[in-house]
Design an enzyme around this catalytic site. Sequence first.
Site, PDB file in Angstrom:
ATOM      1  N   SER A 104       0.829  -1.212   0.000  1.00 38.66           N
ATOM      2  CA  SER A 104       0.000   0.000   0.000  1.00 38.66           C
ATOM      3  C   SER A 104       0.857   1.254   0.000  1.00 38.66           C
ATOM      4  CB  SER A 104      -0.966   0.003   1.187  1.00 38.66           C
ATOM      5  OG  SER A 104      -0.290  -0.111   2.409  1.00 38.66           O
ATOM      6  N   GLU A 105       2.014   1.230   0.699  1.00 40.01           N
ATOM      7  CA  GLU A 105       2.980   2.319   0.604  1.00 40.01           C
ATOM      8  C   GLU A 105       4.392   1.807   0.790  1.00 40.01           C
ATOM      9  OE1 GLU A 105      -0.506   5.069   1.869  1.00 40.01           O
ATOM     10  OE2 GLU A 105       0.324   3.301   2.844  1.00 40.01           O
ATOM     11  N   SER A 106       5.325   2.581   0.262  1.00 40.32           N
ATOM     12  CA  SER A 106       6.754   2.365   0.495  1.00 40.32           C
ATOM     13  C   SER A 106       7.373   3.708   0.850  1.00 40.32           C
ATOM     14  CB  SER A 106       7.438   1.786  -0.751  1.00 40.32           C
ATOM     15  OG  SER A 106       6.959   0.475  -1.009  1.00 40.32           O
TER      16      SER A 106
ATOM     17  N   HIS B  28       2.216   3.560   8.806  1.00 38.72           N
ATOM     18  CA  HIS B  28       2.827   2.231   8.921  1.00 38.72           C
ATOM     19  C   HIS B  28       4.206   2.199   8.266  1.00 38.72           C
ATOM     20  CE1 HIS B  28       1.575   1.179   4.750  1.00 38.72           C
ATOM     21  NE2 HIS B  28       2.440   0.185   4.844  1.00 38.72           N
TER      22      HIS B  28
ATOM     23  N   PHE C  18      -8.769   1.909   0.538  1.00 37.99           N
ATOM     24  CA  PHE C  18      -7.662   2.743   0.051  1.00 37.99           C
ATOM     25  C   PHE C  18      -7.550   2.681  -1.474  1.00 37.99           C
ATOM     26  CE2 PHE C  18      -2.750   3.289   0.133  1.00 37.99           C
ATOM     27  CZ  PHE C  18      -2.866   4.655  -0.056  1.00 37.99           C
TER      28      PHE C  18
END
Length: 278
Positions: A43-45, A72, A209
Amino acid sequence: MEILRYVAFSTDPKGGNPAGVVLDATGVDDATMLATAAELGYSESAFVVPSSDGTLDIRYFSPLAEVPFCGHATIATAVAYAERHGTGSLRLRTQAGPVTVTTDRAADGTVVATLVSVAPRTEPLPEADLAELLAILNWSAEDLDPALPPRVAYAGAWHPVIAAGSRERLADLDYDMPALAALMARRDWTTVDLVRRESPTVFHARNPFPPGGVVEDPATGAAAAAFGGYLRELGLVETPASLTIHQGADMGRPSTITVTVPEEPGTGIGVTGAAVQI
């Protein structure tokens, strides 16, 4: 780049929310960061660039776009940094503003990180937006908990807060992803924070999301911080407070987020969680 893979808000690599972490992205351009995040598919980096003043510049990318702040991935980055350089305090420079993170090692050896968000705030959720959002979620007004009114909350990114009247309603998530993506793009919302109150200090959450290209986020630290600010601003929790948010169980990736809400209005919200390397 050396790309690390961590899960945050869990001590089990099969739980929590995965994030890519690059501890030194010096010289890496935006297109490469976005392409790397897309290839990882999380979902994110997070991409870190150390600066001469000791602050770490950090940027966050979903598979589809850059986001101003991600809880996160911040927790994952802090734990990865601590495992390389030792526990302590970090100063991060995010697009949303300065964020501090402290790390410590638990008795079992797990590294736990606590971030302190930028100043939180809330805004009313217009009736038209609420009606459209409920229709997209296939919820009705009768599905809501009147004790937790709909608002839009911020602690680095914007999230509408919608409280379900039952755990069963929260568990049944089936929404129109393209329609929600379009609404969220128009309103600059990062995730939708769907919550259910179990007790005065225990909550369950789910976070659609679509702007990130994923149906649901297993653990959303930014939304947890915004929610803590929402509860304080609306007088819905006695402060100072320590809250527990359970997220991800409905999608098979159980996560636990601890939220610390100081008494003083406008102060940053603490978000604590473990992280382990995948």
